[in-house]
Design a protein around this motif. Structure first.
Motif, short mmCIF file in Angstrom:
data_model
loop_
_atom_site.label_atom_id
_atom_site.label_comp_id
_atom_site.label_asym_id
_atom_site.label_seq_id
_atom_site.Cartn_x
_atom_site.Cartn_y
_atom_site.Cartn_z
N THR A 44 0.82 -1.22 0.00
CA THR A 44 0.00 0.00 0.00
C THR A 44 0.85 1.26 0.00
OG1 THR A 44 -0.07 -0.04 2.41
CG2 THR A 44 -1.89 -1.13 1.24
N ASN A 46 2.94 4.41 -0.73
CA ASN A 46 3.12 5.33 -1.86
C ASN A 46 4.58 5.74 -1.86
OD1 ASN A 46 3.37 8.18 -2.97
ND2 ASN A 46 1.28 7.69 -3.59
N ASP A 68 -4.26 5.99 5.34
CA ASP A 68 -5.52 6.39 4.73
C ASP A 68 -6.57 6.17 5.81
OD1 ASP A 68 -8.04 6.40 3.53
OD2 ASP A 68 -7.29 5.60 1.64
N THR A 71 -9.57 3.59 5.21
CA THR A 71 -9.33 2.16 4.99
C THR A 71 -8.33 1.54 5.95
OG1 THR A 71 -7.52 2.52 3.41
CG2 THR A 71 -9.77 2.46 2.52
N ALA A 73 -5.10 1.69 5.16
CA ALA A 73 -3.93 1.41 4.32
C ALA A 73 -2.75 2.27 4.78
CB ALA A 73 -4.24 1.70 2.86
N TYR A 263 -3.04 -1.91 7.40
CA TYR A 263 -2.49 -3.03 6.61
C TYR A 263 -1.51 -2.50 5.58
CZ TYR A 263 -6.03 -1.65 3.10
OH TYR A 263 -6.80 -0.95 2.20
N ASP A 266 -1.53 -4.47 -0.37
CA ASP A 266 -2.68 -4.04 -1.15
C ASP A 266 -3.28 -5.22 -1.91
OD1 ASP A 266 -4.22 -1.58 -2.31
OD2 ASP A 266 -3.66 -2.79 -4.07
N HIS A 267 -2.44 -5.91 -2.68
CA HIS A 267 -2.92 -7.09 -3.40
C HIS A 267 -1.76 -8.01 -3.73
CE1 HIS A 267 -1.92 -4.21 -6.63
NE2 HIS A 267 -1.67 -5.27 -7.40
N THR A 275 -3.98 -10.70 -10.60
CA THR A 275 -4.33 -10.41 -9.21
C THR A 275 -5.12 -11.58 -8.63
OG1 THR A 275 -4.42 -8.02 -9.59
CG2 THR A 275 -5.59 -8.85 -7.66
N THR A 278 -7.04 -9.38 -3.02
CA THR A 278 -6.93 -7.97 -2.65
C THR A 278 -7.37 -7.81 -1.20
OG1 THR A 278 -7.43 -7.27 -4.92
CG2 THR A 278 -7.71 -5.63 -3.20
N THR A 279 -6.60 -7.07 -0.43
CA THR A 279 -6.94 -6.89 0.98
C THR A 279 -8.24 -6.11 1.13
OG1 THR A 279 -4.61 -6.89 1.62
CG2 THR A 279 -6.16 -5.93 3.18
N SER A 387 1.83 7.58 -7.54
CA SER A 387 1.79 6.42 -6.65
C SER A 387 3.17 6.13 -6.11
CB SER A 387 1.25 5.21 -7.39
OG SER A 387 2.07 4.89 -8.48
#
Length: 387
Positions: A44, A46, A68, A71, A73, A263, A266-267, A275, A278-279, A387
């Protein structure tokens, strides 16, 4: 070669392919004990936010976590001092890491100082013990439980409303509030925010600590409400917090009172690039009502606008937060800050701790200033869509 920690440890089987169920063929191979190519774990984090956090910590000992708030993240997770991956062998062989291998975001507990007043305020408002307009005497020193509770630098006011006491970080007011709330309620709300639990869906974290209610004296309760652990008993002195836990507290207020479990994954991508999972964000529960969260948001805005946290201001953006100064010895005190931005629609929650490592060099207020710089950089990253 050197063992694994963090995500490399918790996702070991995924990364190595030992438990690859991304397809029925891979599942059969895994169950048969056959080697398969490992999957990729996409974090997750960035990269630009991470870089901003690491640069802000350069030259300091401390840590920064950015979440975030909606969520949980983890957008950035930086610890200083740090190291280059290529130097791990040399560091381990030397037998003295200088603390560079220690993850200060999750593996160190700090006295939270006045950032914990956010928990105390939440407990007081939600339990109906006080309102933001409740008024208290605010002398430089006050006797509670047969011992003194004092304000930083001997500051005193004839009286303060609770919102002003939060903005100016008056210990003598929050000591009174803490004893009114009581040890049991104070600990209960700390636990609701995540104390006593190992936070993290996919990473390990030390649990933040509060004392046993049965062992807390009135004086200890008063100081605990101010974020300074003073107890001496079989249960741990408290509060003691991780930087991650403090980030969760800030994020919970920003998220309308709902705490999200942080968490890092992310995935997951299969060896073929598909994929496979995904979390899904997971709530720790509704800690306080949305109306109480709104009141605390208002109080946190006052801290940055006109209180102890003006160093976190950002031009053109309203920032909400709470500062903390936590004594670690008779001559040193760490600097802390929790907060979020933008105020009206928070997309970032931050937790910062800066350790005072030199008794002759104060770091008071540094965490707020650093938080403001990092939040500004991260908001720019979000605006650009990077990102």
């Amino acid at each position: 070669q050197y063992g694994s920690t963090g995500i490399e440890s918790t996702a070991n089987d995924i990364l190595t392919g030992h438990t690859d169920y991304s397809s029925w063929q891979s599942a059969l191979m895994s169950l048969a004990g056959e080697e398969t190519s490992g999957s990729s774990v996409v974090l997750t984090l960035n990269s630009q936010m991470q870089e901003a956090a690491e640069e802000a910590l350069d030259g300091y000992t401390g840590a920064i976590v950015i979440l975030d708030p909606s969520t949980g993240a983890v957008l950035a997770k930086a610890s200083s001092p740090t190291y280059e991956n290529s130097d791990v062998g040399t560091i381990l062989e030397s037998g003295s890491s200088g603390g560079v291998l220690l993850d200060r975001t999750t593996q160190v507990r700090y006295a939270p100082g006045s950032t914990f007043k956010t928990v105390t305020l939440a407990a007081a408002l939600e339990s109906g013990t006080a309102t933001l307009n409740s008024t208290y005497s605010a002398p430089a020193s006050i006797d509670i439980g047969g011992a003194d509770v004092t304000n930083d630098d001997g500051e005193s006011w004839s009286s303060l409303s609770l919102i002003d006491a939060y903005a100016f970080s008056a210990n003598t007011v929050f000591a009174q509030v803490g004893t009114q709330v009581g040890a049991s309620t104070l600990v209960r709300y700390a636990d609701a925010f995540g104390y006593g639990n190992s936070l993290g869906l996919d990473f390990s974290s030390l649990s933040s600590l509060m004392p046993s209610v049965s062992e807390m004296t009135t004086w200890e309760t008063a100081w605990a409400a101010c974020g300074q652990p003073v107890g001496e008993h079989s249960s741990p002195a408290g509060p003691q917090t991780t930087v991650m836990q403090n980030a969760v507290i800030a994020a919970t207020i920003a998220n309308g009172g709902v705490a999200m479990n942080p968490y890092l994954i992310d995935h997951i991508l299969s060896p073929e690039g598909t994929t496979t999972s995904t979390t899904q964000p997971t709530s720790l529960g509704q800690v306080i009502s949305s109306s109480t969260a709104d009141e605390i948001k208002q109080a946190m805005l006052e801290v940055v606008e006109s209180g102890t946290g003006t160093g976190a201001r950002i031009s053109g953006v309203e920032v909400a937060g709470k500062t903390g100064t936590a004594e670690t010895s008779s001559s040193t005190a760490d600097s802390l800050f929790i907060g979020f931005a933008p105020y009206d629609d928070p997309t970032l929650a931050i937790s910062v701790v800066i350790e005072q490592t030199d008794p002759n060099v104060s770091v008071k207020g540094e965490a707020a200033t650093i938080a403001g710089k990092v939040l500004a950089a991260c908001l720019n990253v979000q605006a650009s869509g990077a990102s």
